[in-house]
Write an enzyme that holds these catalytic residues in place. Structure first.
Site, PDB file in Angstrom:
ATOM      1  CE  LYS A  47      -3.766  -2.535   2.087  1.00  0.00           C
ATOM      2  NZ  LYS A  47      -4.445  -3.012   3.301  1.00  0.00           N
ATOM      3  CD  GLN A  91      -3.357  -4.550   6.449  1.00  0.00           C
ATOM      4  OE1 GLN A  91      -3.277  -3.563   5.741  1.00  0.00           O
ATOM      5  NE2 GLN A  91      -3.901  -5.676   6.034  1.00  0.00           N
ATOM      6  CG  ASP A 114      -9.862  -0.522   4.558  1.00  0.00           C
ATOM      7  OD1 ASP A 114      -9.546  -0.737   3.377  1.00  0.00           O
ATOM      8  OD2 ASP A 114      -9.118  -0.769   5.531  1.00  0.00           O
TER       9      ASP A 114
END
Ligand code: NDP
Length: 282
Positions: A47, A91, A114
């Site tokens: 990422k 994460q 997200d």
């Protein structure tokens, strides 16, 4: 036809680079990593690389495995109020002692890259999303790129997780497919899949979807990422999807490979979500 994630993700990133040229300030993504899970570290590194590629600043906040839910919430609250931060990503998975849902609900919905916050999930299911979850959005972008019609098609999603299966079904429905969602309690998954014009596999079981389950000419999207032992490789394992690629490609009209498929799209859409939320907040 092979649906090539590298080609589509590169095109999406190029498009974003152009959009960023007109944005009045530097974008910044904060990635929170708790503990030292090797797969998580590698996802975070990819990422960061992708941010760098398109010109988004990124910051990895590495926290100790033993952090408490309260301490982690405080880290997120400070990112929420930091005006330089446009996107916050925690994460997953988090260590077991941490209340994952509580953490996801602490993220400012307008920095929730997200799309896991209930506010954004609610907007998604109302058909009024600001952002869409990265993996399902990546799948939709692949279908669009290759000109695959979704409206009126029968789509079957295998797997009903909050991260992939459920939002995938919502996006296909919004695109006017007739959608079925299969899970571990579905009576006959093979029978459901056999009826599909578009199959999305997001289960986490190597090669579960076989040639015999696929209608001739169906489009098959493999979201699965599974490590299987392979002593012939340097690392001692290789990555396979949920679909038996070699068998299924003989009957499908289009198929995504693993690796080289949906996984690359997920990262590209994360970058887009950072931009979309920054624009929205502006
Ligand atoms: P989860 O484990 O959260 O969900 C798996 C789903 O599969 C569940 O809904 C489960 O049903 C269902 N399932 C399990 N066994 C069966 C079965 N025999 N028949 C039908 N359904 C079954 O996984 P995720 O959704 O997080 O991930 C799925 C896969 O996608 C994994 O391989 C993961 O690594 C990969 N992934 C890939 C991404 C990418 O960027 N390409 C991003 C995220 C995930 P039930 O709900 O009943 O338990």
């Amino acid at each position: 036809m092979i649906l090539d994630g590298k080609v589509v993700a590169t095109a999406r990133k190029e498009e974003l680079k152009k959009a960023l040229q007109d944005f009045p300030r530097q974008l910044h993504l904060a990635v929170v990593l708790v503990g030292n899970h090797p797969a998580s570290r590698s996802y975070v590194a990819s990422k960061e690389r992708a941010c760098h590629e398109v010109g988004i600043d990124s910051q990895v906040i590495q926290l100790d495995e033993a952090i408490t839910t309260q301490e982690l919430k405080e880290v997120i609250l400070s990112l929420n109020t930091d005006p330089k931060v446009d996107g916050i990503l925690v994460q997953l998975p988090l260590p077991e002692h941490i209340q994952e849902q509580e953490i996801l609900e602490t993220i400012d919905p307008f920095k929730d890259v997200d799309c896991f916050h209930p506010y954004n999930v609610g907007r998604l299911f109302l058909g009024q999303p600001i952002v869409q979850p990265c993996t399902p959005k990546g799948v939709m972008e692949m279908l669009t790129y290759y000109g695959i019609e979704v409206a009126g098609k029968r789509a079957v999603v295998v797997g009903r997780s909050n991260i992939v299966g459920k939002p995938m079904a919502a996006l296909l429905l919004q695109a006017n497919a007739t959608v079925s969602l299969c899970h571990s309690r579905t009576k006959d998954v093979a029978e459901e899949v056999r009826r599909a014009d578009i199959v999305v596999a997001a289960v986490g079981k190597p090669k579960m979807i076989t040639k015999e389950m696929i209608k001739s000419g169906a489009v098959v999207i493999d979201v699965g990422i599974n490590r299987i032992e392979d002593s012939t490789t340097e690392k001692g394992y290789r990555i396979v999807g949920d679909v038996d690629f070699e068998g299924v490609r003989e009957v499908a009209s289009a198929i995504t490979p693993v690796p080289g498929g949906v996984g690359l799209m997920t990262v590209a859409e994360l970058l887009w979500n950072t931009y979309t939320l920054a624009k929205y907040r502006l």
